[in-house]
Design a protein around this motif. Structure first.
Motif, PDB file in Angstrom:
ATOM      1  N   ALA A 108      10.167   2.357 -17.364  1.00  0.00           N
ATOM      2  CA  ALA A 108       9.810   1.557 -16.194  1.00  0.00           C
ATOM      3  C   ALA A 108       8.329   1.156 -16.183  1.00  0.00           C
ATOM      4  O   ALA A 108       7.498   1.757 -16.876  1.00  0.00           O
ATOM      5  CB  ALA A 108      10.122   2.364 -14.937  1.00  0.00           C
ATOM      6  N   SER A 109       8.021   0.188 -15.334  1.00  0.00           N
ATOM      7  CA  SER A 109       6.607  -0.099 -15.058  1.00  0.00           C
ATOM      8  C   SER A 109       6.107   0.810 -13.937  1.00  0.00           C
ATOM      9  O   SER A 109       4.921   0.836 -13.642  1.00  0.00           O
ATOM     10  CB  SER A 109       6.414  -1.571 -14.659  1.00  0.00           C
ATOM     11  OG  SER A 109       6.844  -1.795 -13.332  1.00  0.00           O
ATOM     12  N   SER A 110       7.027   1.564 -13.312  1.00  0.00           N
ATOM     13  CA  SER A 110       6.657   2.409 -12.163  1.00  0.00           C
ATOM     14  C   SER A 110       6.538   3.882 -12.577  1.00  0.00           C
ATOM     15  O   SER A 110       5.446   4.324 -12.938  1.00  0.00           O
ATOM     16  CB  SER A 110       7.693   2.237 -11.048  1.00  0.00           C
ATOM     17  OG  SER A 110       9.007   2.474 -11.518  1.00  0.00           O
ATOM     18  N   VAL A 111       7.639   4.629 -12.522  1.00  0.00           N
ATOM     19  CA  VAL A 111       7.612   6.037 -12.938  1.00  0.00           C
ATOM     20  C   VAL A 111       8.742   6.272 -13.930  1.00  0.00           C
ATOM     21  O   VAL A 111       9.741   5.551 -13.930  1.00  0.00           O
ATOM     22  CB  VAL A 111       7.796   7.002 -11.742  1.00  0.00           C
ATOM     23  CG1 VAL A 111       6.704   6.821 -10.712  1.00  0.00           C
ATOM     24  CG2 VAL A 111       9.161   6.839 -11.108  1.00  0.00           C
ATOM     25  N   GLN A 112       8.576   7.307 -14.762  1.00  0.00           N
ATOM     26  CA  GLN A 112       9.600   7.600 -15.784  1.00  0.00           C
ATOM     27  C   GLN A 112      10.388   8.846 -15.400  1.00  0.00           C
ATOM     28  O   GLN A 112       9.851   9.773 -14.775  1.00  0.00           O
ATOM     29  CB  GLN A 112       8.945   7.810 -17.155  1.00  0.00           C
ATOM     30  CG  GLN A 112       7.854   6.831 -17.517  1.00  0.00           C
ATOM     31  CD  GLN A 112       8.284   5.362 -17.501  1.00  0.00           C
ATOM     32  OE1 GLN A 112       9.456   5.038 -17.322  1.00  0.00           O
ATOM     33  NE2 GLN A 112       7.321   4.470 -17.645  1.00  0.00           N
TER      34      GLN A 112
ATOM     35  N   SER B  95       0.831  -1.214   0.000  1.00  0.00           N
ATOM     36  CA  SER B  95       0.000   0.000   0.000  1.00  0.00           C
ATOM     37  C   SER B  95       0.867   1.267   0.000  1.00  0.00           C
ATOM     38  O   SER B  95       0.348   2.379  -0.147  1.00  0.00           O
ATOM     39  CB  SER B  95      -0.915   0.012   1.228  1.00  0.00           C
ATOM     40  OG  SER B  95      -0.138   0.113   2.404  1.00  0.00           O
ATOM     41  N   GLN B  96       2.172   1.093   0.146  1.00  0.00           N
ATOM     42  CA  GLN B  96       3.056   2.257   0.172  1.00  0.00           C
ATOM     43  C   GLN B  96       3.353   2.730  -1.253  1.00  0.00           C
ATOM     44  O   GLN B  96       3.601   1.908  -2.153  1.00  0.00           O
ATOM     45  CB  GLN B  96       4.361   1.857   0.872  1.00  0.00           C
ATOM     46  CG  GLN B  96       5.152   3.023   1.404  1.00  0.00           C
ATOM     47  CD  GLN B  96       6.430   2.539   2.082  1.00  0.00           C
ATOM     48  OE1 GLN B  96       6.501   1.422   2.598  1.00  0.00           O
ATOM     49  NE2 GLN B  96       7.448   3.377   2.049  1.00  0.00           N
ATOM     50  N   LEU B  97       3.342   4.036  -1.465  1.00  0.00           N
ATOM     51  CA  LEU B  97       3.569   4.583  -2.802  1.00  0.00           C
ATOM     52  C   LEU B  97       5.066   4.754  -3.069  1.00  0.00           C
ATOM     53  O   LEU B  97       5.860   4.922  -2.144  1.00  0.00           O
ATOM     54  CB  LEU B  97       2.864   5.926  -2.951  1.00  0.00           C
ATOM     55  CG  LEU B  97       1.354   5.939  -2.677  1.00  0.00           C
ATOM     56  CD1 LEU B  97       0.779   7.343  -2.921  1.00  0.00           C
ATOM     57  CD2 LEU B  97       0.617   4.909  -3.528  1.00  0.00           C
ATOM     58  N   TYR B  98       5.438   4.738  -4.330  1.00  0.00           N
ATOM     59  CA  TYR B  98       6.808   5.072  -4.755  1.00  0.00           C
ATOM     60  C   TYR B  98       6.711   6.321  -5.631  1.00  0.00           C
ATOM     61  O   TYR B  98       6.046   6.308  -6.659  1.00  0.00           O
ATOM     62  CB  TYR B  98       7.429   3.913  -5.539  1.00  0.00           C
ATOM     63  CG  TYR B  98       8.705   4.266  -6.275  1.00  0.00           C
ATOM     64  CD1 TYR B  98       9.874   4.580  -5.584  1.00  0.00           C
ATOM     65  CD2 TYR B  98       8.745   4.294  -7.667  1.00  0.00           C
ATOM     66  CE1 TYR B  98      11.037   4.913  -6.261  1.00  0.00           C
ATOM     67  CE2 TYR B  98       9.904   4.618  -8.347  1.00  0.00           C
ATOM     68  CZ  TYR B  98      11.046   4.928  -7.643  1.00  0.00           C
ATOM     69  OH  TYR B  98      12.202   5.262  -8.311  1.00  0.00           O
ATOM     70  N   ARG B  99       7.329   7.384  -5.188  1.00  0.00           N
ATOM     71  CA  ARG B  99       7.240   8.673  -5.889  1.00  0.00           C
ATOM     72  C   ARG B  99       5.782   9.002  -6.237  1.00  0.00           C
ATOM     73  O   ARG B  99       5.442   9.345  -7.355  1.00  0.00           O
ATOM     74  CB  ARG B  99       8.121   8.702  -7.130  1.00  0.00           C
ATOM     75  CG  ARG B  99       9.608   8.508  -6.812  1.00  0.00           C
ATOM     76  CD  ARG B  99      10.494   8.857  -7.971  1.00  0.00           C
ATOM     77  NE  ARG B  99      11.872   8.476  -7.721  1.00  0.00           N
ATOM     78  CZ  ARG B  99      12.730   9.178  -6.966  1.00  0.00           C
ATOM     79  NH1 ARG B  99      12.343  10.301  -6.410  1.00  0.00           N
ATOM     80  NH2 ARG B  99      13.964   8.759  -6.780  1.00  0.00           N
ATOM     81  N   ASN B 100       4.953   8.779  -5.258  1.00  0.00           N
ATOM     82  CA  ASN B 100       3.529   9.124  -5.364  1.00  0.00           C
ATOM     83  C   ASN B 100       2.708   8.215  -6.281  1.00  0.00           C
ATOM     84  O   ASN B 100       1.576   8.545  -6.627  1.00  0.00           O
ATOM     85  CB  ASN B 100       3.369  10.578  -5.834  1.00  0.00           C
ATOM     86  CG  ASN B 100       2.417  11.325  -4.936  1.00  0.00           C
ATOM     87  OD1 ASN B 100       2.110  10.874  -3.826  1.00  0.00           O
ATOM     88  ND2 ASN B 100       1.911  12.451  -5.414  1.00  0.00           N
ATOM     89  N   GLN B 101       3.264   7.105  -6.705  1.00  0.00           N
ATOM     90  CA  GLN B 101       2.533   6.197  -7.596  1.00  0.00           C
ATOM     91  C   GLN B 101       2.266   4.870  -6.891  1.00  0.00           C
ATOM     92  O   GLN B 101       3.119   4.370  -6.145  1.00  0.00           O
ATOM     93  CB  GLN B 101       3.353   5.905  -8.865  1.00  0.00           C
ATOM     94  CG  GLN B 101       3.595   7.104  -9.755  1.00  0.00           C
ATOM     95  CD  GLN B 101       2.313   7.667 -10.328  1.00  0.00           C
ATOM     96  OE1 GLN B 101       1.466   6.934 -10.827  1.00  0.00           O
ATOM     97  NE2 GLN B 101       2.153   8.977 -10.242  1.00  0.00           N
ATOM     98  N   ASP B 102       1.105   4.290  -7.188  1.00  0.00           N
ATOM     99  CA  ASP B 102       0.771   2.972  -6.670  1.00  0.00           C
ATOM    100  C   ASP B 102       1.403   1.933  -7.608  1.00  0.00           C
ATOM    101  O   ASP B 102       0.747   1.402  -8.511  1.00  0.00           O
ATOM    102  CB  ASP B 102      -0.751   2.811  -6.614  1.00  0.00           C
ATOM    103  CG  ASP B 102      -1.164   1.467  -6.036  1.00  0.00           C
ATOM    104  OD1 ASP B 102      -0.286   0.599  -5.845  1.00  0.00           O
ATOM    105  OD2 ASP B 102      -2.364   1.281  -5.786  1.00  0.00           O
TER     106      ASP B 102
END
Ligand SMILES: [Fe+2]
Length: 265
Positions: free
Chosen positions: A211-215, A21-28
């Motif tokens: 990335a699948s997360s943030v660019q 549930s924790q975000l990475y750079r504001n992203q789920d």
């Protein structure tokens, strides 16, 4: 029908947290990856090989790897992974031999998967180191009759960035020196930069995958998140390796809201 083309999909820099549930750079990033994997499952043929190219978790512990291996087990794809600078290689090794294969021979091709997390500088850099370079030499010697694709986390080519170039593959010069005598190396894929590149470098097709997360925005002097909406989406790279040694590849960007690709480059 026996299709001679090798189909790959690269997913990279998922940056999963130990607590989903924790975000990475504001992203789920957990839910982004879930949606991306579901999309791949529904759109790609089962014979596709899935390659996860590092920063699979973000300073995460065993829970993140445990959750991910359960997700991977529900997919029809054969999968292999390599660590990035944020990963724990020992925890990854504990997840089983198949995920941690370092050489995969498929049809006329050989995939060589490298660990570039030696000699970390604490800022994200990594190196192959002497042992991994020796392994690479041996793998190339043993697969001289196959086309080769090399898979590693850190970019071995500059991305023209004041903050990213200092944390590229630290021993890139030695890496390229090792490759010099081996004309069977057709391609290299990497993650780490969270942006798309494709170079012809020293006669080799070198590709990075967003990335699948943030660019991250290209060519910046300090860390800057991508601000162009079309380039912010989670992404993956498709590759087709032909029987005559050609690589066809494109990056797909995934629209979470509409569950479809929004662009391909
Ligand atoms: Fe990353």
């Amino acid at each position: 029908m026996n299709n001679p083309t090798v189909k790959l999909v690269q997913v990279t820099d998922c940056h999963l947290q130990n607590d989903p549930s924790q975000l990475y750079r504001n992203q789920d990033v957990e839910s982004q990856l879930d949606q991306l994997l579901a999309h791949l499952k529904s759109t790609l043929p089962e014979e596709t090989l899935l390659l996860l190219t590092g920063d699979i978790v973000h300073h995460g512990g065993p829970d993140a790897y445990r959750r991910l291996t359960a997700k991977l087990a529900s997919l029809p794809f054969d999968t292999a992974w390599i660590p990035g600078n944020h990963d724990d290689a020992d925890l990854m090794q504990a997840c089983g031999e198949r995920l941690n294969r370092k050489v995969i021979q498929v049809r006329g091709w050989c995939l060589i998967l490298l660990d570039s997390t030696s000699e970390p500088d604490g800022r994200g850099s990594g190196a192959l180191g002497q042992a991994e370079l020796a392994f690479l030499t041996q793998a190339l010697d043993q697969n001289s009759d196959r086309y080769c694709l090399i898979v590693l986390h850190h970019n071995p080519v500059s991305v023209e960035s004041g903050w990213q170039d200092p944390i590229m593959l630290a021993d890139a010069d030695q890496f390229w020196r090792v490759l010099e005598p081996y004309s069977q190396v057709q391609g290299i894929i990497c993650g780490h930069v969270h942006q798309e590149w494709r170079w012809q470098y020293k006669g080799v097709d070198v590709m990075s995958c967003p990335a699948s997360s943030v660019q991250f925005k290209k060519r910046c002097d300090e860390m800057t998140l991508e601000d162009v909406p079309a380039l912010q989406a989670p992404a993956y790279r498709l590759l087709e390796l032909s029987e005559c040694g050609e690589i066809n590849s494109q990056v797909k960007r995934f629209n979470l809201a509409e569950d479809q690709n929004i662009s391909s480059v």
